[in-house]
Scaffold this active site. Structure first.
Site, PDB file in Angstrom:
ATOM      1  N   LYS A 285       0.839  -1.208   0.000  1.00 38.89           N
ATOM      2  CA  LYS A 285       0.000   0.000   0.000  1.00 38.89           C
ATOM      3  C   LYS A 285       0.872   1.256   0.000  1.00 38.89           C
ATOM      4  O   LYS A 285       0.614   2.207  -0.729  1.00 38.89           O
ATOM      5  CB  LYS A 285      -0.958  -0.025   1.206  1.00 38.89           C
ATOM      6  CG  LYS A 285      -2.043  -1.080   1.045  1.00 38.89           C
ATOM      7  CD  LYS A 285      -2.830  -1.355   2.316  1.00 38.89           C
ATOM      8  CE  LYS A 285      -3.747  -2.559   2.091  1.00 38.89           C
ATOM      9  NZ  LYS A 285      -4.515  -2.950   3.284  1.00 38.89           N
TER      10      LYS A 285
ATOM     11  N   GLN B 154      -4.708  -1.455   9.392  1.00 41.83           N
ATOM     12  CA  GLN B 154      -4.536  -2.782   8.793  1.00 41.83           C
ATOM     13  C   GLN B 154      -5.140  -3.862   9.705  1.00 41.83           C
ATOM     14  O   GLN B 154      -4.821  -3.918  10.891  1.00 41.83           O
ATOM     15  CB  GLN B 154      -3.038  -3.043   8.558  1.00 41.83           C
ATOM     16  CG  GLN B 154      -2.745  -4.350   7.862  1.00 41.83           C
ATOM     17  CD  GLN B 154      -3.312  -4.419   6.434  1.00 41.83           C
ATOM     18  OE1 GLN B 154      -3.246  -3.452   5.679  1.00 41.83           O
ATOM     19  NE2 GLN B 154      -3.880  -5.548   6.069  1.00 41.83           N
TER      20      GLN B 154
ATOM     21  N   ASP C 199     -11.098   2.419   3.509  1.00 43.43           N
ATOM     22  CA  ASP C 199     -11.284   0.973   3.356  1.00 43.43           C
ATOM     23  C   ASP C 199     -12.753   0.632   3.093  1.00 43.43           C
ATOM     24  O   ASP C 199     -13.066  -0.490   2.686  1.00 43.43           O
ATOM     25  CB  ASP C 199     -10.824   0.238   4.634  1.00 43.43           C
ATOM     26  CG  ASP C 199      -9.469  -0.434   4.454  1.00 43.43           C
ATOM     27  OD1 ASP C 199      -9.096  -0.694   3.293  1.00 43.43           O
ATOM     28  OD2 ASP C 199      -8.799  -0.700   5.474  1.00 43.43           O
TER      29      ASP C 199
END
Ligand code: NAP
Length: 283
Positions: free
Chosen positions: A52, A96, A119
């Site tokens: 990422k 995460q 997200d």
């Protein structure tokens, strides 16, 4: 023999588009910034986080890393999220997953401001998707839609079967296919006569989390098969939820693993970061 749906090529195109948009924003004095929070040092999470960060660098998005100790308390993590929510220089917040067992993941997801929820996991984002409002969409299913559209595969009117009903893949996937006017069926571990249902699919999206679960007898001749699964086998090689070698002989089109859905997830995260500036850019 199935046509190969090329996730590598399509994700590269999408990242290129994001790079151009990020550059245009910079010309207007807007530097897009993504806060990337990792708790502990889980090797798989570290690989995802590094991918990422690399994508951010390529696209021209600033990434702010926050590497927290495995034993950080839930309160400390929530306090960090709140600080990032308040920080006007931060456009997107990514925590995460998975988090260590002593932290309630849902509490952390709910704490992220829906405005910065790149997200797409916050209940606000999920709700927006289900009632047809613009918002952040979970990256993996959003990537599947791009794979289909950019390969020229028609979704409208087609029988779409989604195998799996998780919050991050199966459920948003079904909502997205419905939004594209597919006729959608969702299957799960309690589904009876599974193969009878999957054999009706013009488009079969597989997210069951079981290596090579879907064999040729699950699919209709000529179906489009999208494999969301990622597993490492005993030889450390990647494979999906679909038995690629047998299914590719019967399918009309198929995604490989690697080089299919996996690479799209990060590309769609970049799109969501771009969309943090402008609601009309959201899916
Ligand atoms: P998950 O949370 O474990 O969900 C699996 C789903 O499959 C559940 O809904 C489960 O049903 C269903 N299922 C399990 N066994 C089944 C069976 N025998 N028949 C029919 N349905 C069955 O997994 P996930 O997070 O959605 O992930 C799915 C796969 O995608 C995993 O391999 C994961 O590693 C991969 N993944 C890839 C990406 C990417 O970037 N490419 C992103 C996320 C996930 P129940 O609800 O009844 O238990």
């Amino acid at each position: 023999m199935a046509v190969l749906i090329d996730g590598k090529k399509i994700s590269a195109q999408i990242k290129e588009e994001c790079r151009e948009k990020a550059a245009r924003y910079r010309e207007q004095g807007i530097q897009i910034t993504l806060a990337v929070v990792q708790v502990g040092k889980d090797p798989a999470s570290t690989v995802y986080v590094n991918n990422k960060k690399k994508a951010c660098e390529y696209v021209g998005i600033r990434s702010l890393p926050y590497e927290l100790d495995e034993n950080v308390s839930q309160e400390e993590l929530l306090a960090l999220v709140e600080r990032l929510n308040q920080d006007s220089a931060v456009n997107g917040i990514l925590v995460q997953l998975p988090l260590p067992a002593h932290i309630d993941e849902n509490k952390v997801i709910y704490a992220i401001s829906p405005e910065k929820d790149v997200d797409g996991f916050h209940p606000y984002s999920v709700g927006a998707l289900s009632i047809g409002l613009k918002g952040y969409v979970s990256c993996t299913p959003a990537g599947v839609i791009q794979l289909l559209k950019r390969t020229g595969i028609e979704i409208a009117g087609k029988n779409c079967v989604v195998m799996g009903r998780s919050n991050i893949v199966g459920k948003p996937m079904s909502m997205l296919l419905l939004r594209e006017n597919g006729t959608v069926t969702v299957t799960h571990s309690k589904t009876e006569n599974l193969k009878e249902i999957t054999r009706q699919a013009d488009i079969l999206v597989v997210a069951v989390g079981k290596p090579r679960f879907v064999t040729a007898d699950f699919i209709k001749e000529g179906a489009v098969v999208i494999d969301v699964g990622i597993h490492r086998n005993a030889d450390n090689k990647l494979c999906g939820d679909v038995d690629f070698d047998s299914v590719k002989e019967k399918a009309g089109a198929i995604t490989p693993v690697p080089g299919g859905v996996g690479v799209m997830t990060v590309a769609m995260l970049m799109c969501n970061c771009i969309a943090s500036v402008e609601i009309n850019e959201r899916a």
